[in-house]
Design a protein around this motif. Structure first.
Motif, PDB file in Angstrom:
ATOM      1  N   SER A   1     -49.334 -55.010  14.211  1.00  0.00           N
ATOM      2  CA  SER A   1     -48.053 -55.609  14.556  1.00  0.00           C
ATOM      3  C   SER A   1     -46.935 -54.955  13.757  1.00  0.00           C
ATOM      4  O   SER A   1     -47.171 -54.311  12.736  1.00  0.00           O
ATOM      5  CB  SER A   1     -48.078 -57.118  14.270  1.00  0.00           C
ATOM      6  OG  SER A   1     -49.112 -57.753  14.999  1.00  0.00           O
ATOM      7  N   SER A   2     -45.715 -55.161  14.227  1.00  0.00           N
ATOM      8  CA  SER A   2     -44.558 -54.605  13.525  1.00  0.00           C
ATOM      9  C   SER A   2     -44.248 -55.447  12.293  1.00  0.00           C
ATOM     10  O   SER A   2     -44.113 -56.672  12.398  1.00  0.00           O
ATOM     11  CB  SER A   2     -43.344 -54.584  14.451  1.00  0.00           C
ATOM     12  OG  SER A   2     -42.197 -54.145  13.752  1.00  0.00           O
ATOM     13  N   PRO A   3     -44.115 -54.826  11.116  1.00  0.00           N
ATOM     14  CA  PRO A   3     -43.791 -55.598   9.915  1.00  0.00           C
ATOM     15  C   PRO A   3     -42.311 -55.951   9.805  1.00  0.00           C
ATOM     16  O   PRO A   3     -41.941 -56.838   9.036  1.00  0.00           O
ATOM     17  CB  PRO A   3     -44.213 -54.659   8.780  1.00  0.00           C
ATOM     18  CG  PRO A   3     -44.052 -53.292   9.361  1.00  0.00           C
ATOM     19  CD  PRO A   3     -44.373 -53.404  10.823  1.00  0.00           C
TER      20      PRO A   3
ATOM     21  N   ASN B   1     -58.791 -62.931  14.419  1.00  0.00           N
ATOM     22  CA  ASN B   1     -57.567 -62.629  15.133  1.00  0.00           C
ATOM     23  C   ASN B   1     -57.823 -62.823  16.612  1.00  0.00           C
ATOM     24  O   ASN B   1     -58.907 -63.206  17.039  1.00  0.00           O
ATOM     25  CB  ASN B   1     -57.064 -61.218  14.822  1.00  0.00           C
ATOM     26  CG  ASN B   1     -58.149 -60.181  15.016  1.00  0.00           C
ATOM     27  OD1 ASN B   1     -58.919 -60.270  15.983  1.00  0.00           O
ATOM     28  ND2 ASN B   1     -58.233 -59.210  14.116  1.00  0.00           N
TER      29      ASN B   1
ATOM     30  N   PRO C   1     -40.328 -58.663  14.014  1.00  0.00           N
ATOM     31  CA  PRO C   1     -41.397 -58.793  13.015  1.00  0.00           C
ATOM     32  C   PRO C   1     -42.589 -59.569  13.580  1.00  0.00           C
ATOM     33  O   PRO C   1     -42.413 -60.559  14.294  1.00  0.00           O
ATOM     34  CB  PRO C   1     -40.719 -59.576  11.878  1.00  0.00           C
ATOM     35  CG  PRO C   1     -39.273 -59.300  12.038  1.00  0.00           C
ATOM     36  CD  PRO C   1     -39.040 -59.167  13.510  1.00  0.00           C
ATOM     37  N   ALA C   2     -43.796 -59.086  13.282  1.00  0.00           N
ATOM     38  CA  ALA C   2     -45.066 -59.698  13.722  1.00  0.00           C
ATOM     39  C   ALA C   2     -45.328 -59.523  15.218  1.00  0.00           C
ATOM     40  O   ALA C   2     -46.290 -60.104  15.748  1.00  0.00           O
ATOM     41  CB  ALA C   2     -45.118 -61.173  13.344  1.00  0.00           C
ATOM     42  N   GLU C   3     -44.521 -58.721  15.907  1.00  0.00           N
ATOM     43  CA  GLU C   3     -44.769 -58.494  17.333  1.00  0.00           C
ATOM     44  C   GLU C   3     -45.939 -57.517  17.501  1.00  0.00           C
ATOM     45  O   GLU C   3     -45.931 -56.426  16.927  1.00  0.00           O
ATOM     46  CB  GLU C   3     -43.524 -57.918  17.995  1.00  0.00           C
ATOM     47  CG  GLU C   3     -43.685 -57.699  19.501  1.00  0.00           C
ATOM     48  CD  GLU C   3     -42.397 -57.257  20.168  1.00  0.00           C
ATOM     49  OE1 GLU C   3     -42.465 -56.731  21.292  1.00  0.00           O
ATOM     50  OE2 GLU C   3     -41.320 -57.438  19.551  1.00  0.00           O
TER      51      GLU C   3
END
Length: 251
Positions: free
Chosen positions: A45-47, A3, A159-161
């Motif tokens: 991350s936010s889902p 990552n 999302p993903a943020e």
């Protein structure tokens, strides 16, 4: 797991190691630069797309595995779950009614089977909504500390943020690149000493892993090592020098 945070560690390690590579190539001075890194690190991350209602994290704060670090607003997801549960209850009642009608020979096998399938579909819908609702609580995958915050309470996220970057507590890893010529005597468990610049102290360590290939450009092999003593004064990002004793130089 690769990552962005892990990539930064490797970039830092590369800069440290390249600065001292010429000195490291000498067998008489078997010393190479080393970088301390956490055993585990990740970016949470936010889902889903939602608004943050609670942020249980601050820069440097500690947490335990399973702690809720971020809570997202999920009124819509909860309402969908309640609706799915109500539909499942209705499907179960209809299935029981069809079974009773079959006993009276007023319902066919097909009608009973269709009612049973409706129950199965309702159960799956409840499970789906439970999974979606569980995404509203972002929990810590391991015990550790927060090293970077990218979000604030009441902020709307996508999302993903990325929300926060965390590292594990406890034992640190050592990352270093050794000259390719050392592979003839380097192995897991090879002991060495490491001098940390920030503390001015020397600590015993040992090799824990060797890469499966040699870098063809730098002619080095990537190593990971662990400290023999778990000391709390060391932090990820510190650097120093690893001192090895090649077999041909041992008394």
């Amino acid at each position: 797991m690769t990552n962005a945070s892990e990539h930064r560690w490797y970039q830092a390690a590369a800069l440290i190691l390249l600065s001292s590579f010429s000195a490291a190539a000498s067998a008489e001075d078997a010393s190479i630069r080393v970088l301390l890194a956490p055993a585990q690190e990740t970016v949470l991350s936010s889902p889903i797309a939602a608004r943050i209602t609670t942020l249980n994290a601050s820069l440097g704060s500690t947490f335990k595995a399973g702690d809720n670090l971020v809570v997202l607003e999920c009124g819509e997801q909860k309402a969908r779950l309640d609706m799915a549960r109500a539909e499942l209850a209705t499907a179960r009642e209809q299935h029981q009614a069809q079974l009773r009608l079959k006993e009276l020979r007023q319902a066919s096998d097909v009608e009973v089977a269709l009612a049973a399938h409706a129950v199965t579909r309702g159960q799956a819908q409840v499970q789906l909504n439970q999974v979606q609702l569980a995404q509203c609580n972002i929990t810590a995958p391991f015990s550790g500390r927060v090293v970077q915050l990218n979000a604030k309470p009441y902020q709307s996220v996508k999302p993903a943020e990325p929300l926060l970057e965390i590292i594990s507590a406890g034992t640190l890893k050592l990352r270093l690149n050794a000259p390719a010529q050392w592979v003839s005597w380097l192995a897991e468990g090879t002991p060495f000493a490491v001098s940390i610049d920030e503390t001015g102290k020397r600590y015993p360590a040992s090799v824990s892993a060797l890469n499966a290939r040699i870098d063809p450009i730098s002619q080095t092999i990537e190593l990971e090592a662990t400290l023999n003593d778990n000391t709390g004064e060391l932090l990820p990002g510190m650097s120093g020098t690893a001192h090895f004793t090649p077999p041909d130089s041992e008394p």
